[in-house]
Design a protein around this motif. Structure first.
Motif, PDB file in Angstrom:
ATOM      1  N   CYS A  94       4.055  -1.857 -14.804  1.00 34.91           N
ATOM      2  CA  CYS A  94       3.662  -1.087 -14.710  1.00 34.91           C
ATOM      3  C   CYS A  94       4.724  -0.345 -13.252  1.00 34.91           C
ATOM      4  N   LEU A  95       5.808   0.894 -13.978  1.00 36.85           N
ATOM      5  CA  LEU A  95       7.370   0.866 -13.677  1.00 36.85           C
ATOM      6  C   LEU A  95       7.138   1.724 -12.799  1.00 36.85           C
ATOM      7  N   ALA A  96       6.605   2.168 -12.796  1.00 38.98           N
ATOM      8  CA  ALA A  96       6.127   3.518 -11.571  1.00 38.98           C
ATOM      9  C   ALA A  96       5.958   2.804  -9.999  1.00 38.98           C
ATOM     10  N   ALA A  97       5.031   1.708 -10.511  1.00 43.07           N
ATOM     11  CA  ALA A  97       4.163   0.896  -9.175  1.00 43.07           C
ATOM     12  C   ALA A  97       5.687  -0.181  -8.949  1.00 43.07           C
ATOM     13  N   TYR A  98       6.750  -0.753  -9.808  1.00 38.30           N
ATOM     14  CA  TYR A  98       7.794  -1.245  -9.527  1.00 38.30           C
ATOM     15  C   TYR A  98       8.838  -0.478  -9.080  1.00 38.30           C
ATOM     16  N   ALA A  99       9.384   0.576  -9.675  1.00 33.35           N
ATOM     17  CA  ALA A  99       9.980   1.295  -8.147  1.00 33.35           C
ATOM     18  C   ALA A  99       9.925   1.191  -7.137  1.00 33.35           C
ATOM     19  N   GLY A 100       8.517   2.283  -6.737  1.00 32.32           N
ATOM     20  CA  GLY A 100       7.924   1.877  -5.705  1.00 32.32           C
ATOM     21  C   GLY A 100       8.325   0.553  -4.659  1.00 32.32           C
ATOM     22  N   PHE A 119       0.863  -1.076  -0.428  1.00 31.58           N
ATOM     23  CA  PHE A 119      -0.358  -0.224   0.412  1.00 31.58           C
ATOM     24  C   PHE A 119       0.918   1.262   0.330  1.00 31.58           C
ATOM     25  N   SER A 120       2.386   0.999   0.923  1.00 32.14           N
ATOM     26  CA  SER A 120       2.282   2.105   0.796  1.00 32.14           C
ATOM     27  C   SER A 120       3.736   2.800  -0.238  1.00 32.14           C
ATOM     28  N   ALA A 121       3.825   1.592  -1.241  1.00 29.52           N
ATOM     29  CA  ALA A 121       4.842   1.631  -2.381  1.00 29.52           C
ATOM     30  C   ALA A 121       3.476   2.062  -3.214  1.00 29.52           C
ATOM     31  N   ALA A 122       2.341   1.527  -4.037  1.00 29.96           N
ATOM     32  CA  ALA A 122       1.371   1.940  -4.551  1.00 29.96           C
ATOM     33  C   ALA A 122       0.918   4.220  -4.140  1.00 29.96           C
ATOM     34  N   THR A 123       0.594   3.861  -2.807  1.00 31.98           N
ATOM     35  CA  THR A 123       0.277   5.524  -2.817  1.00 31.98           C
ATOM     36  C   THR A 123       1.191   6.357  -4.125  1.00 31.98           C
ATOM     37  N   GLU A 124       2.578   5.767  -3.319  1.00 32.41           N
ATOM     38  CA  GLU A 124       3.491   6.645  -3.692  1.00 32.41           C
ATOM     39  C   GLU A 124       3.584   6.881  -5.579  1.00 32.41           C
ATOM     40  N   ALA A 125       3.224   5.379  -6.217  1.00 33.35           N
ATOM     41  CA  ALA A 125       3.412   5.250  -7.166  1.00 33.35           C
ATOM     42  C   ALA A 125       2.140   6.295  -7.933  1.00 33.35           C
ATOM     43  N   SER A 126       1.055   5.873  -7.372  1.00 32.06           N
ATOM     44  CA  SER A 126      -0.333   6.412  -8.240  1.00 32.06           C
ATOM     45  C   SER A 126      -0.170   8.325  -7.997  1.00 32.06           C
ATOM     46  N   ALA A 127       0.663   8.088  -7.005  1.00 31.89           N
ATOM     47  CA  ALA A 127       0.366   9.889  -6.893  1.00 31.89           C
ATOM     48  C   ALA A 127       1.455  10.155  -7.616  1.00 31.89           C
ATOM     49  N   THR A 133       1.831  -4.457  -5.916  1.00 29.79           N
ATOM     50  CA  THR A 133       1.329  -3.144  -5.743  1.00 29.79           C
ATOM     51  C   THR A 133       0.828  -2.300  -6.772  1.00 29.79           C
ATOM     52  N   GLY A 134       1.005  -3.328  -8.297  1.00 32.47           N
ATOM     53  CA  GLY A 134       0.461  -2.495  -9.377  1.00 32.47           C
ATOM     54  C   GLY A 134      -0.760  -2.709  -8.934  1.00 32.47           C
ATOM     55  N   VAL A 135      -1.563  -3.848  -8.505  1.00 35.29           N
ATOM     56  CA  VAL A 135      -2.709  -3.250  -8.384  1.00 35.29           C
ATOM     57  C   VAL A 135      -3.460  -3.117  -7.598  1.00 35.29           C
ATOM     58  N   THR A 136      -2.587  -2.512  -6.218  1.00 33.07           N
ATOM     59  CA  THR A 136      -3.330  -1.570  -5.119  1.00 33.07           C
ATOM     60  C   THR A 136      -3.303   0.044  -5.571  1.00 33.07           C
ATOM     61  N   ALA A 137      -1.852   0.454  -6.792  1.00 33.55           N
ATOM     62  CA  ALA A 137      -2.363   1.341  -6.987  1.00 33.55           C
ATOM     63  C   ALA A 137      -2.921   1.313  -8.081  1.00 33.55           C
ATOM     64  N   VAL A 138      -3.909   0.517  -9.046  1.00 33.57           N
ATOM     65  CA  VAL A 138      -4.840   0.657  -9.552  1.00 33.57           C
ATOM     66  C   VAL A 138      -6.657   1.115  -9.049  1.00 33.57           C
ATOM     67  N   LYS A 139      -6.485   0.486  -7.509  1.00 38.32           N
ATOM     68  CA  LYS A 139      -7.947   0.743  -6.850  1.00 38.32           C
ATOM     69  C   LYS A 139      -7.646   2.026  -6.080  1.00 38.32           C
ATOM     70  N   LEU A 140      -6.295   2.194  -5.452  1.00 34.60           N
ATOM     71  CA  LEU A 140      -5.703   3.654  -5.577  1.00 34.60           C
ATOM     72  C   LEU A 140      -6.693   4.223  -6.927  1.00 34.60           C
ATOM     73  N   ALA A 141      -5.723   4.566  -7.863  1.00 33.91           N
ATOM     74  CA  ALA A 141      -5.851   5.780  -8.852  1.00 33.91           C
ATOM     75  C   ALA A 141      -7.362   5.324  -9.166  1.00 33.91           C
ATOM     76  N   VAL A 142      -8.314   4.498  -9.128  1.00 38.02           N
ATOM     77  CA  VAL A 142      -9.280   3.664 -10.046  1.00 38.02           C
ATOM     78  C   VAL A 142      -9.760   4.953 -10.779  1.00 38.02           C
ATOM     79  N   ALA A 143     -10.276   6.616 -10.260  1.00 35.49           N
ATOM     80  CA  ALA A 143     -10.509   7.814 -10.236  1.00 35.49           C
ATOM     81  C   ALA A 143     -10.136   8.116 -11.773  1.00 35.49           C
TER      82      ALA A 143
END
Length: 653
Positions: free
Chosen positions: A522-528, A278-286, A539-549
Motif C-alpha cells: 500500500c504505497l500511499a499508506a507507506y508514504a504517509g 491515523f494521521s498518515a492513514a487519513t491523508e493516504a486514503s483521501a 497505517t495501511g490497515v487504518t487507511a482501509v478502515k477509513l476508506a471502507v466505502a
C-alpha cells in the motif's frame, strides 16, 4: 528548516514513488532532455488544436519521444541516479535505438500497412522485438518490475500456450515473429486504445495539472480546506480530507498527493492529538480517492470513455456520487475519531478567512470551471484540456510570483513531458497485455474460469474480480491495472451477468485504485507513514478502515446502478444519495467504534449492518437500516446521560 523538509519529502517520494528516481545531474545531456521534452509538449499542443495525426503516427511520436527521454533520465537501477554524473553511453544507445524503432512506424508507414497483407520482413520483426524489449525496460525503470513481470508472463503464455495442460487456458501457441509484429504493428497491441488516448487526451490534462501547480493552487486548496473545516471537531483531519479531495481534481497520483499535501497536514493532525498511524492513514486514503474525484479523475477515466463509447461528461457524472460517498466516509470517520479522543477544532485566530481567501485567490478556480463548463457544453476532452491550459496560463499571469519568464516557461513545458513519462510507459506495456488477450482469446477463457469458479452467482464473480483487481493494483499503476481488468474482467460482468457497462467498468476502476492503501503493498499508506514516523502496516490497515466505502459502494452500484446514474430520476437519486450518506455514517461509526459515545461490539456489528442496508437503494432495506441506527443512537444517548450523571455524583463525593 524548509530545505530539510523538502529533502525529507524528496526522500519519501524516491522511496515509494519510482517515477521520482531520475538522474538530477546529466551534464550536457540536460539540453537534449529539455529539447525533447519541450518538443513533445509542443507537439501535443499543436495536434490538440489543429487535429491529431493518424492514430499510429500520433502514438509513435508520443511513445518514441517518451522512451528516448526515459533512457536519458532514469538509471538502470534505483540509487544510481545520485552516483552517476552523466548519462552512461549504453543508455544513450538505448535512448536513440528506442526512438528509431518507434519512429520506424512513421518512416515506413505505407509499407508497414502493406505488410499486414503481404507479410512482415526480417527488419520489421527485428524492430518489433527491439521495440517491445525497450518498452518493457523503460517501464521497469519508471514504474517498477511487477507490471513488467505480468506483461512478460503474458508474452510467454502467448508463445507456449500449447504446453499448458489445463484445457481452459491452453491454445495452439504462436511464433515469435507473429507475436512481436502483432503486438508492435497492430492496433490491438502496444499502439492500441490506451496509448492512443494517452496521446490525444491524457498528456494534455497532465500538462494542465503542471501549469496549475505552478500557480501554487496546492497551497490555495490547503488554505481553503482549513478555512472551511478547520474550526470543527477534529478540524485538522477534516481539512486534510477536504484538501486532498480538492487536489485530487488536478492530480491522479496517490503517492504524490499524499506527500505533497501530507507534509503539511500530517504534522498538524499529530499536533492536534491524532495518533501517527491515523494521521498518515487519513491523508493516504483521501489522497488515493483523488483518482475518482471529478472533473479530472485519474488518467484511466479517459480510457474508460473510449472503451464504453460515451462522452467524458457521462463518466464524470457517473463518478460524482460514488466519489462524494467515498470522501464522506473518510470525513465522517475522522469526525468520530476526533469525538472519541476529544480533539477540538482550531481557534479562529489560526485559520485563514474564507472571505479574504476567495477575494484574494478565488480566481485560481477559473481553470477548473473552464474545464467542467467546456466538457458539459459537449466539446471533446481534447478541446476542454486546451481551454483549461489557456485559462491556467492566464491565471499564472495574475501574480508576480507565478508569472512565467522565458526560463520558467521552458521549465513548465519540459515538466509537462516529464510527468507523463511513467503513464506513457505504463499504458504502452498495458497494451501488450491487452494485445495478448486479443491474440489468444484469453478474455473468453477468463470468462469461462470465472463462471466455473462462481457457479454462475454474480456475488462470487464480483468477489473474484475484486481480488484480481487488488492484486494487480499492488504492482500495476491505476491506468495499467484498469486497462488489464477492463479488457479481461469487465466484459465477463457485462456479457455473462448482465451488469450495466458503466457500473462494471467503475467496479474494476475502484478496486484497482484502492490497492494503493490495501496491505501488504500500500504505497500511499507507506508514504504517509514515512511522513508521520508511523508503523507502515498499521497505517495501511487504518487507511482501509477509513476508506471502507470504497469496498462497499462498488457492490451497491453493481446491484442497483442508481449511484452511477443508470435509470435514474431526480427523486430516487436524492433519496438514494441521502440514505447512502446516512449509511456511510453508520459504517464509519462502526469502524471507529463511536457514535455519540463508545460503542459495544454488538452495537458496532449492528451499525455496520444498518449502514449496508441504508446504502442499498431500496426503500424497505433503507428504512430498516435507519430504524436500527436510530435505536442505537437512542440507546447510546441514554447511556451517555447515565455516564454523565455518574461522573457528577463521583465528583461531588
Amino acid at each position: 528548516m524548509k530545505e530539510n523538509k523538502q529533502t525529507d519529502m524528496n526522500e519519501i517520494l524516491e522511496k515509494y514513488d519510482r517515477e521520482n528516481n531520475y538522474r538530477t545531474n546529466i551534464g550536457n545531456w540536460a539540453w537534449v532532455v529539455t529539447f525533447l521534452g519541450i518538443a513533445l509538449t509542443l507537439f501535443h499542443l499543436y495536434t490538440g488544436y489543429y487535429g491529431t495525426l493518424p492514430s499510429q503516427q500520433q502514438g509513435a511520436i508520443h511513445l518514441g519521444t517518451a522512451l528516448g527521454i526515459i533512457f536519458l533520465l532514469f538509471p538502470a537501477k534505483m540509487g544510481w541516479q545520485k552516483k552517476q554524473r552523466s548519462v552512461p553511453w549504453y543508455d544513450v544507445v538505448l535512448a536513440f535505438t528506442a526512438m528509431y524503432v518507434t519512429y520506424h512506424k512513421i518512416i515506413f508507414f505505407d509499407s508497414i500497412l502493406q505488410s499486414r497483407i503481404s507479410g512482415y520482413g526480417p527488419l520489421d520483426v527485428i524492430v518489433s522485438i527491439l521495440g517491445i524489449l525497450l518498452l518493457l525496460e523503460a517501464t521497469r525503470r519508471t514504474v517498477g518490475l511487477p507490471i513488467v513481470i505480468v506483461a512478460s508472463i503474458a508474452i510467454l503464455y502467448t508463445l507456449f500456450g500449447n504446453m499448458i495442460p489445463t484445457q481452459v487456458l491452453s491454445h495452439p501457441g504462436f511464433s515469435v515473429n507473429r507475436i512481436a509484429t502483432d503486438l508492435w504493428f497492430k492496433e490491438s497491441g502496444v499502439f492500441g486504445t490506451p496509448i492512443q488516448i494517452s496521446a490525444k487526451f491524457i498528456f494534455l490534462f497532465l500538462f494542465f495539472g503542471v501549469i496549475l501547480v505552478h500557480t501554487q493552487i496546492g497551497k490555495f486548496f490547503n488554505d481553503l480546506a482549513f478555512a472551511l473545516t478547520g474550526r470543527f471537531t477534529g478540524g485538522t483531519a477534516k481539512a486534510a480530507v477536504a484538501a486532498s479531495a480538492l487536489q485530487g481534481m488536478v492530480s491522479g497520483s496517490s503517492v504524490g498527493n499524499t506527500v505533497a499535501s501530507g507534509s503539511f497536514t500530517i504534522p498538524m493532525m499529530k499536533k492536534a492529538g491524532f495518533k501517527p498511524e491515523f494521521s498518515a492513514a487519513t491523508e493516504a486514503s483521501a489522497s488515493t480517492g483523488g483518482q475518482v474525484m471529478p472533473p479530472l479523475m485519474g488518467a484511466a477515466a479517459f480510457i474508460m470513455m473510449e472503451y464504453l463509447g460515451v462522452s467524458y461528461s457521462t463518466i464524470m457524472l457517473a463518478a460524482l456520487v460514488p466519489a462524494i460517498l467515498y470522501f464522506t466516509g473518510i470525513f465522517i470517520g475522522t469526525h468520530f475519531e476526533a469525538k472519541k479522543l476529544h480533539i477540538l477544532g482550531l481557534p479562529a485566530s489560526e485559520l485563514p478567512s474564507f472571505r479574504k481567501l476567495m477575494i484574494k485567490n478565488g480566481y485560481m478556480l477559473l481553470p477548473l470551471f473552464v474545464i467542467i463548463g467546456t466538457i458539459m457544453a459537449g466539446f471533446t476532452p481534447q478541446r476542454a484540456a486546451l481551454m483549461g491550459i489557456a485559462a491556467a496560463f492566464l491565471v499564472s499571469l495574475a501574480r508576480k510570483d507565478t508569472r512565467m519568464n522565458v526560463k520558467q516557461l521552458i521549465h513548465v513545458l519540459e515538466q509537462g513531458a516529464r510527468v507523463a513519462l511513467p503513464i506513457i510507459a505504463a499504458v504502452g506495456t498495458a497494451g501488450i497485455i491487452a494485445g495478448v488477450v486479443s491474440i489468444t482469446g484469453l478474455g473468453t477463457k477468463f470468462a469461462a474460469g470465472i463462471i466455473a469458479l462462481s457457479g454462475g452467482y454474480l456475488i462470487f464473480a464480483l468477489i473474484f474480480t475484486m481480488i484480481a483487481c487488488i492484486i494487480l493494483g499492488m504492482g500495476l499503476p491505476t491506468t495499467a491495472n484498469y486497462v488489464v481488468t477492463a479488457t479481461v474482467a469487465a466484459p465477463v460482468l457485462i456479457n455473462e451477468f448482465g451488469v450495466a457497462p458503466i457500473a462494471a467498468h467503475m467496479f474494476v476502476f475502484y478496486f484497482g485504485i484502492i490497492a494503493d492503501i490495501t496491505p501488504p503493498v500500500c504505497l500511499a499508506a507507506y508514504a504517509g507513514a514515512g511522513i508521520a514516523k508511523a508503523n507502515p502496516f498499521k497505517t495501511g490497515v487504518t487507511a482501509v478502515k477509513l476508506a471502507v466505502a470504497a469496498f462497499i459502494i462498488p457492490y451497491i452500484f453493481i446491484y442497483n446502478p442508481i449511484l452511477v446514474l443508470v435509470d435514474v430520476t431526480p427523486v430516487n437519486l436524492i433519496i438514494s444519495g441521502a440514505t447512502a450518506i446516512l449509511g456511510m455514517t453508520a459504517v464509519s461509526s462502526s469502524v471507529i467504534g463511536y457514535l455519540i459515545t463508545n460503542s459495544y461490539t454488538s452495537e458496532r456489528i449492528l451499525l455496520f449492518a444498518a449502514g449496508i442496508m441504508l446504502i442499498i437503494p431500496n426503500l424497505i432495506s433503507s428504512s430498516a437500516g435507519l430504524l436500527i441506527m436510530l435505536a442505537i443512537w437512542y440507546i447510546q444517548r441514554q447511556r451517555k446521560d447515565d455516564d454523565t450523571g455518574t461522573r457528577k455524583i463521583e465528583a461531588s463525593m
